[in-house]
Design a protein around this motif. Structure first.
Motif, PDB file in Angstrom:
ATOM      1  N   ILE B 375       0.872  -1.176   0.000  1.00  0.00           N
ATOM      2  CA  ILE B 375       0.000   0.000   0.000  1.00  0.00           C
ATOM      3  C   ILE B 375       0.903   1.218   0.000  1.00  0.00           C
ATOM      4  O   ILE B 375       1.725   1.395   0.900  1.00  0.00           O
ATOM      5  N   ARG B 376       0.776   2.016  -1.026  1.00  0.00           N
ATOM      6  CA  ARG B 376       1.569   3.241  -1.083  1.00  0.00           C
ATOM      7  C   ARG B 376       0.738   4.370  -0.509  1.00  0.00           C
ATOM      8  O   ARG B 376      -0.350   4.660  -0.990  1.00  0.00           O
ATOM      9  N   THR B 377       1.250   4.999   0.520  1.00  0.00           N
ATOM     10  CA  THR B 377       0.480   6.088   1.113  1.00  0.00           C
ATOM     11  C   THR B 377       0.823   7.381   0.392  1.00  0.00           C
ATOM     12  O   THR B 377       1.792   7.455  -0.364  1.00  0.00           O
ATOM     13  N   ASN B 378       0.007   8.371   0.647  1.00  0.00           N
ATOM     14  CA  ASN B 378       0.234   9.680   0.035  1.00  0.00           C
ATOM     15  C   ASN B 378       1.558  10.286   0.470  1.00  0.00           C
ATOM     16  O   ASN B 378       2.123  11.113  -0.231  1.00  0.00           O
ATOM     17  N   GLU B 381       5.187   6.641   1.768  1.00  0.00           N
ATOM     18  CA  GLU B 381       5.624   5.473   2.515  1.00  0.00           C
ATOM     19  C   GLU B 381       4.996   4.217   1.912  1.00  0.00           C
ATOM     20  O   GLU B 381       3.944   4.284   1.272  1.00  0.00           O
TER      21      GLU B 381
END
Lengths: 601, 601
Positions: B375-378, B381
């Motif tokens: 999961i790529r966060t905004n 990360e």
């Protein structure tokens, strides 16, 4: 603002004044000067709901293991120590420390280690003349009190600021293991004299009781119900589970007819073994030879308490708790000398700081806030996570005091009879939960879990990923070796030498570990146990660890010539790195590192 | 490609041909025509590691509860049924269904419900003449077999395709509860005749055994070790735990001397109660009056099996498993008539599909792949999560057959003696684990947890957020009411009427629930239990539920006039919504909804 006062009384060291051990009483005096201004707020802040719930929680967490250790001691010291001694000692400690200590968060009571100590001494005395035991224990206490006071006067507690997770995790794992072992031994006692039905029922009660407490305490971390309900269930996990399972174990029918073995009680307010002068032990009858034999043993007790009490105080003030009021290690250790002395004269086991329970008190007083953390993914989705933030600790003396009064109340007949309805097996359950609390989440266990975790599922942000796995394994192996050695020695008569092993962990970490591990590795694998400035001020401020110092020296010798000279001259340096900020004072322990002193805060 | 064959033999219904009940044998014939081409691959695909581990797992999961139910029946039927009957019945069912069934994934054996049934009948007969019981049970079986065959011949199983999570979750929760209750009752038996030590030791073994199995099975979901090691521990959770705790319960010392009560065994290969013709029951001696009394009871057995067997078959082929080979409900129900008949003649409890165990078999045969989900966060990360994906099910007959052979092997003296070393209490542990498996993760429980979860921590993507909480509560209340009524009735002599309650859930869901809940609510709260086309083909294809139909009608009456007329004329409509695709065939059940028929697939 009451919290904005200055903690740093000792930033003016120059010349011989750098050596705090040359300034007797300085630590104690500064401890009082630092904490006394907060005394009134320590009472005012106590009129708070948190105080109430913490009192109840600590009463159970403190008193139940104390009783269990006492039963264990009773069994192993020919019946000299009993329930009344355990209650009296806990009450004495609670009153003295709640009213007079500099850090009333640190709960003081009967530990497993002192019980181990007491019956190891009993076994040694038994080889000669067992009747000497009571008087001998008084003299051990007297010598120990004297060495306590010396330690406090010469500021030797300063050394505790070097305690890192390396040794505190090892010790916590050791204590947790001892608790679990004691729990099992206590269950085994239920089978004695062919009372097998009692034994097996005890096992059932202990397992179910510990599962109940464990899951109730975990409620806080869930997202069920409202925050208030979760907190209620977690705060009162012990009373809820205890009332339920005590009721269960007397339930009419098969269980009731089993007549499960309960905590044995004796006459209220009197010592278990009647003595001529009520509580006072006739210590003046001990042959002079034995008085001197008591000296080294008293010193070992001091060494044990030096590590055990101060560590429990440190963990009660660990980095994760947002504490605002200053600590006072020297003054508290001085007080501990007094409680040791008093306990000795009236034939009680000596109380000291409780390693697994100390942080429980701070935890019980901490107001946590459940926050929603929103993670926005690149796909535009929102994932919510619960985040528990420690907002505030209700730092006060009232909960400690009330707990002490409750313990005194328990010494009275009606409450003592109630105590006599608690099955012994339930104490095993307490051991399992409290012991497991020191094991689950322990840094050593976390590192071991990291090592066996499949790599692709480890969070990329985990700093351990930057170190080789075999380096982590090596670090953990050192800890596990010490842990295993401590557990093993505790089962033998050599247990009395055990404080030497644990205390040796501090210089070992300080001097030998940096030779094996690089600074970068240690910065990821280890950290000071307490980093809060208000806590460390009492010990002379935040230290710079050896590995950081050497790196600093290397770095400075590369870039400038004057810098190292200036540092080695022993004068104050204005240009530390941020890590250097908190200062370092070399007090000659391990002079082989060649550095004399650097910054003085 | 062997998997690409056509499953839809029945898409050509016109006029009277729409009514499948008017085309006897059609379901069975098509079941055979659909599945027979896969017979050779069912054997070939069996030479696979998954087959081996599934055989072992099913042997334990099938045989241990069967033994426990048998002990329960033995206790409640005056000793008529014993271990040998349980083993024989399980082996008979396994051989017949592994070799001849259209869906060899569905494990057939002794259920708790048939044991409940058998001793309820015993209690009724006992009011008159208990010696009639064996012969009476033969006649119940004969009538039941006849009604089984009728059901299969007239395609009445079609109706099962309307089973949604509404009823299957209720039933699973009911069965799980019964299992847990049985586990507790079984432990209580350990205390009989004042054998309290045995009783309490039994409780200890049962608790620890179930915790061991539970956590071993959970290993697969963790990220510890490698995937292969995790799978190994989960696959062999039962054998590992069983071997360990059987060993524990005979450990020399206090435990060994307790001589824990084990599973009672009798002479190999012979019925528990000796009979003149070895296994054959003398059914011809039953008075004619009683033969007819057996008819309604036989029909109730058929009703029970109709629901219980078909549901276990459906859950074994649930939507989460990527099945490729076609099912055959009609043919399998026909076979079930035969096993009922044979079991009746030789005095065995009638076997049928096992609700909690059926999906365990499919699960054991499923190859899961652990995937890393990033999961790529905004904030840039990356968070990694483990995702378990069901890649493939090893659909074959071999594991079922081997399990049957193992059961036959267990009937031989050496293995029977080994079985006799298993403590009875361990069976309680099996009940706890298998029963809990039906409760944990059950849709009803999930909805209840949702209702007590603090709202701000619920994932914003959760579709339940679009429905009012009190609507969810109402939906769950209907399920809980049925569940409570079923559990209550099972404890009484009225238990024999229980199949009526559970079977009534299907029409209730189909006709009454849509009057209370809107289509949108039901689409979120409920779903068909099996949605896979290869599974539903046997039952006439995927149905359109009433709530969807009515919405469709409303929508079409608003937009066009010709559309509803065309639909009501009973001719095929080409223009369904995607949900309509799978077709619907109204077979007169609940004609009050005024709609005669729509699409025919």
């Amino acid at each position: 603002m009451i919290y904005s006062r200055d903690y740093s009384w000792e930033t003016d060291g120059r010349g011989w004044r750098r050596h705090r051990e040359l300034q007797p009483f300085r630590g104690m005096v500064h401890d009082i000067r630092r904490r006394l201004p907060y005394y009134w707020s320590d009472i005012q802040d106590g009129f708070n709901y948190k105080t109430f719930s913490a009192t109840i929680r600590m009463y159970f967490v403190n008193i139940l293991p104390a009783l269990a250790f006492q039963l264990d001691m009773n069994h192993n010291t020919g019946g000299f120590y009993g329930i009344n001694e355990a209650l009296f000692s806990s009450a004495l400690a609670a009153l003295v420390f709640s009213l007079l200590s500099a850090q009333p968060l640190t709960i003081v009571g009967i530990t497993g280690l002192i019980s181990l100590f007491n019956y190891t001494i009993y076994n040694i005395i038994k080889l000669h003349d067992v009747s000497l035991y009571p008087a001998f224990m008084v003299w051990v206490g007297i010598w120990s009190a004297i060495t306590h006071w010396m330690t406090a006067i010469f500021n030797w507690c300063d050394y505790m600021r070097y305690v890192t997770d390396y040794s505190s995790n090892t010790f916590a794992l050791y204590v947790g293991t001892i608790y679990i072992i004691k729990g099992v031994q206590e269950l085994a006692i239920g089978f004695y004299d062919e009372k097998h039905t009692n034994g097996f029922l005890g096992v059932v009660v202990a397992i179910l009781y510990s599962l109940t407490v464990y899951y109730l305490e975990k409620m806080r971390t869930t997202i069920l119900f409202r925050a208030a309900a979760r907190d209620f269930l977690s705060d009162y996990a012990y009373p809820i589970a205890t009332v339920f399972w005590v009721g269960f174990s007397h339930f009419p029918g098969i269980i009731g007819r089993t007549h499960i073995e309960c905590i044995p009680i004796t006459k209220s307010w009197y010592p278990t073994v009647p003595r001529p002068y009520v509580w006072l032990v006739e210590f003046w009858h001990l042959p002079v030879k034995w008085i001197f034999v008591a000296l080294p043993i008293g010193m070992l007790v001091t060494l044990l308490f030096y590590y055990d009490h101060n560590l429990s105080s440190l963990t009660a003030q660990e980095k994760k708790y947002p504490l605002k009021k200053p600590a006072g290690f020297h003054w508290d250790f001085f007080l501990l000398g007094w409680t040791t002395m008093i306990a000795a004269f009236i034939g009680l086991p000596y109380p000291n700081g409780l390693v697994p329970q100390a942080p429980v008190h701070t935890d019980a007083l901490t107001t946590y806030e459940d926050q929603v953390e929103e993670i926005r993914t690149n796909d535009g989705e929102i994932i919510v996570q619960k985040k528990i933030v420690a907002k505030h600790v209700t730092e006060q003396r009232v909960s400690h005091l009330l707990m002490g009064l409750l313990v005194i109340g328990t010494m009275s007949r009606p409450l003592l009879v109630m105590l006599g309805t608690i099955p012994r097996a339930l104490l095993s359950g307490v051991f399992f939960v409290v012991g497991w609390g020191s094991i689950e989440g322990n840094g050593i266990i976390n590192n071991l879990i990291y090592l066996i975790t499949e790599e692709r599922f480890i969070q990329p942000s985990n700093p351990l990923l930057t170190i080789q796995k075999r380096r982590i394994l090596l670090f953990v192996s050192f800890q596990l070796f010490t842990w295993a050695a401590s557990v093993a020695i505790s089962q033998t008569i050599a247990a009395i030498g055990f404080p030497v092993i644990v205390t040796a962990l501090i210089p070992f970490r300080l001097h030998s570990i940096p030779k094996i591990f690089s600074r970068r590795e240690l910065e990821i694998l280890d950290d000071l146990t307490a980093t809060n400035e208000v806590v460390l001020a009492s010990l002379g401020g935040k230290p710079v660890m050896k590995e950081a110092r050497e790196d600093l020296r290397e770095a400075s010798s590369e870039t400038s010539e004057s810098e190292p000279r200036k540092r080695e001259s022993g004068h104050e340096s204005e240009s530390g790195t941020p890590r250097d900020e908190a200062g370092l004072r070399n007090r000659g322990i391990g002079g082989h590192d060649g550095e004399k002193s650097t910054v003085d805060v």
